[in-house]
Design an enzyme around this catalytic site. Structure first.
Site, PDB file in Angstrom:
ATOM      1  N   ASP A  79      38.582  83.098  22.602  1.00 38.75           N
ATOM      2  CA  ASP A  79      39.632  84.050  22.224  1.00 38.75           C
ATOM      3  C   ASP A  79      39.346  84.820  20.946  1.00 38.75           C
ATOM      4  O   ASP A  79      38.648  84.376  20.057  1.00 38.75           O
ATOM      5  CB  ASP A  79      40.993  83.337  22.114  1.00 38.75           C
ATOM      6  CG  ASP A  79      40.968  82.132  21.181  1.00 38.75           C
ATOM      7  OD1 ASP A  79      39.925  81.453  21.092  1.00 38.75           O
ATOM      8  OD2 ASP A  79      41.995  81.868  20.536  1.00 38.75           O
ATOM      9  N   GLU A 137      41.879  79.051  21.333  1.00 39.98           N
ATOM     10  CA  GLU A 137      41.613  78.085  20.266  1.00 39.98           C
ATOM     11  C   GLU A 137      42.475  78.405  19.041  1.00 39.98           C
ATOM     12  O   GLU A 137      42.857  77.516  18.302  1.00 39.98           O
ATOM     13  CB  GLU A 137      40.124  78.099  19.884  1.00 39.98           C
ATOM     14  CG  GLU A 137      39.719  77.003  18.895  1.00 39.98           C
ATOM     15  CD  GLU A 137      40.050  77.307  17.446  1.00 39.98           C
ATOM     16  OE1 GLU A 137      40.433  76.380  16.719  1.00 39.98           O
ATOM     17  OE2 GLU A 137      39.950  78.470  17.037  1.00 39.98           O
ATOM     18  N   GLU A 138      42.757  79.704  18.838  1.00 39.37           N
ATOM     19  CA  GLU A 138      43.444  80.156  17.621  1.00 39.37           C
ATOM     20  C   GLU A 138      44.940  79.882  17.691  1.00 39.37           C
ATOM     21  O   GLU A 138      45.741  80.784  17.895  1.00 39.37           O
ATOM     22  CB  GLU A 138      43.199  81.655  17.395  1.00 39.37           C
ATOM     23  CG  GLU A 138      41.734  82.059  17.317  1.00 39.37           C
ATOM     24  CD  GLU A 138      41.086  81.704  15.985  1.00 39.37           C
ATOM     25  OE1 GLU A 138      41.766  81.076  15.141  1.00 39.37           O
ATOM     26  OE2 GLU A 138      39.923  82.059  15.801  1.00 39.37           O
ATOM     27  N   HIS A 363      38.289  85.483  10.125  1.00 33.42           N
ATOM     28  CA  HIS A 363      39.631  86.061  10.262  1.00 33.42           C
ATOM     29  C   HIS A 363      39.838  87.254   9.324  1.00 33.42           C
ATOM     30  O   HIS A 363      40.975  87.662   9.080  1.00 33.42           O
ATOM     31  CB  HIS A 363      40.744  85.013  10.050  1.00 33.42           C
ATOM     32  CG  HIS A 363      40.748  83.937  11.100  1.00 33.42           C
ATOM     33  ND1 HIS A 363      41.882  83.247  11.464  1.00 33.42           N
ATOM     34  CD2 HIS A 363      39.766  83.426  11.875  1.00 33.42           C
ATOM     35  CE1 HIS A 363      41.588  82.363  12.412  1.00 33.42           C
ATOM     36  NE2 HIS A 363      40.289  82.458  12.664  1.00 33.42           N
TER      37      HIS A 363
HETATM   38 NI    NI Z   1      37.034  79.904  15.201  1.00 30.85          NI
END
Ligand code: NI
Length: 390
Positions: A79, A137-138, A363
């Site tokens: 993702d 996953e996020e 991020h």
């Molecule tokens: Ni990651």
């Protein structure tokens, strides 16, 4: 050069092409339809037995060797993030407000490369390779969703492996650490209810803002006074919402935050004290606190035996001087759900390159990594899996 490094090296151009394609087309949690479609078609073409739609958009590929042996499962997350890319890269995201800003595009590419290598080595294989491409996953707990859909069944894995491209370290270095490497995470919320009123007449109110202010300060004593100094914990207040006007005392204030720990004892202490402090401080000021603490992920605990195999693999690929031990973070990672059931190792593949300006943190809108890291990560995963399968 190590055989597995050479094999990964030969995949370099394809890894880069795959990764850049995924990078141009980022998809958010549980929307990884295009990515999953490309992965599934690739695995199918290579002769893997595949399952689609595992945990909504996840893909599982199974390759059985010619002889029986252990089942090695390797996980790749797919993702992207709701971030507007600012790298200016030629392969930048084509979707406004969506970006692969954590390197999962590289992970998927590594998984495609791994599928390719072991399909070629199938006749040499004793055992089964199980590749899983995970959604969300996020923060979406895609791992749990996949497990609910049977990702750990048919066949049941004996060994779990996963890697993360890691911009906290330079490309060409790898960290493999036994024991806890990523923290258990809980999300907590607290609503402090007082009695609202006129800002000029505080004696007629129960002020939830003053109560919340005391609570925020008191919460700092969980780590400093309650958790053992030899254990690790974080208690963060991440949001505080209350009030609308300068002359009004609101009726309630909401606090949001997270707890991060490695050891269950620290976790239990932090959870118990958080609740006691919030309720106790509220009672002191005549208010009431409604506390909700929800577990997000367990800690990622690396198994000692599997980790020593991965360390040997990393040393074989890079040479011992470029393999460190000791990287730990209080970040969390839902691979922990797999690793709670299967002994495994989760390790960090250095991906930053200061000379090329590739240093932005994960991020971040400028996040990008040195693509050589994919070659290294693939080589180590292949070498580690080969210890069990070839
Ligand atoms: Ni990651």
């Amino acid at each position: 050069m190590n055989e597995f490094y050479a094999a990964a090296e030969a995949q370099r151009e394809r890894l880069i092409a795959w990764r850049r394609d995924f990078h141009r087309h980022p998809e958010l949690a549980y929307q990884e339809e295009r990515t999953a479609g490309i992965v599934a078609a690739h695995l199918e073409r290579l002769g893997y037995r595949i399952r689609r739609g595992v945990g909504k958009t996840g893909v599982v590929g199974v390759l059985e060797g010619s002889r029986s042996g252990p089942v090695v499962m390797v996980r790749f997350d797919m993702d992207a993030l709701p971030i507007q890319e600012e790298t200016g890269a030629e392969y930048a995201s084509t979707v406004p407000g969506r970006m692969h800003a954590c390197g999962h595009d590289g992970h998927v590419a590594m998984g495609m490369g791994m599928a390719e290598l072991f399909a070629r080595w199938r006749d040499r294989m004793s055992g089964t390779l199980k590749l899983i491409f995970q959604p969300a996953e996020e923060g979406g707990n895609g791992a749990e969703a996949m497990i609910r859909d049977g990702a750990l069944d048919d066949p049941r894995p004996d060994i779990f492996l996963a890697a993360h491209l890691w911009n906290d370290r330079p490309v060409g270095s790898v960290d493999v650490t036994p024991g806890p490497v990523m923290a258990a995470a809980e999300k907590w919320t607290c609503v402090i209810r007082g009695l609202g009123g006129h800002g000029a007449l505080p004696h007629q109110t129960v002020d939830p803002i003053v109560t919340a202010a005391h609570a925020v300060v008191a919460l700092q004593t969980i780590v400093s006074r309650n958790v053992s100094p030899l254990e690790t914990a974080v208690v963060t207040v991440g949001a505080i919402h209350g009030g609308d006007a300068f002359n009004v005392i609101p009726a309630q204030v909401e606090l949001l935050g997270t707890i991060r720990t490695y050891e269950p004892s620290a976790r239990d202490t932090a959870i118990r004290r958080l609740r006691d402090i919030l309720q106790g401080v509220a009672a002191t000021f005549g208010a009431q606190a409604e506390v909700d603490i929800a577990p997000l992920t367990p800690a990622v605990i690396n198994d000692y035996q599997v980790t020593s195999a991965v360390r040997r693999a990393a040393e074989a690929v890079l040479g011992p001087e470029r393999v460190t031990s000791g990287e730990r973070t209080m970040g969390s990672e839902d691979a922990a759900f797999f690793m709670r059931q299967v002994p495994g190792c989760y390790f960090f593949v250095g991906a930053a390159n200061p000379a090329r300006g590739l240093v932005a943190p994960h991020h971040n809108p400028r996040f990008d990594f040195d693509e050589e890291a994919m070659v290294i990560g693939l080589a180590i995963l292949a070498q580690a899996a080969a210890f069990y399968l070839l």
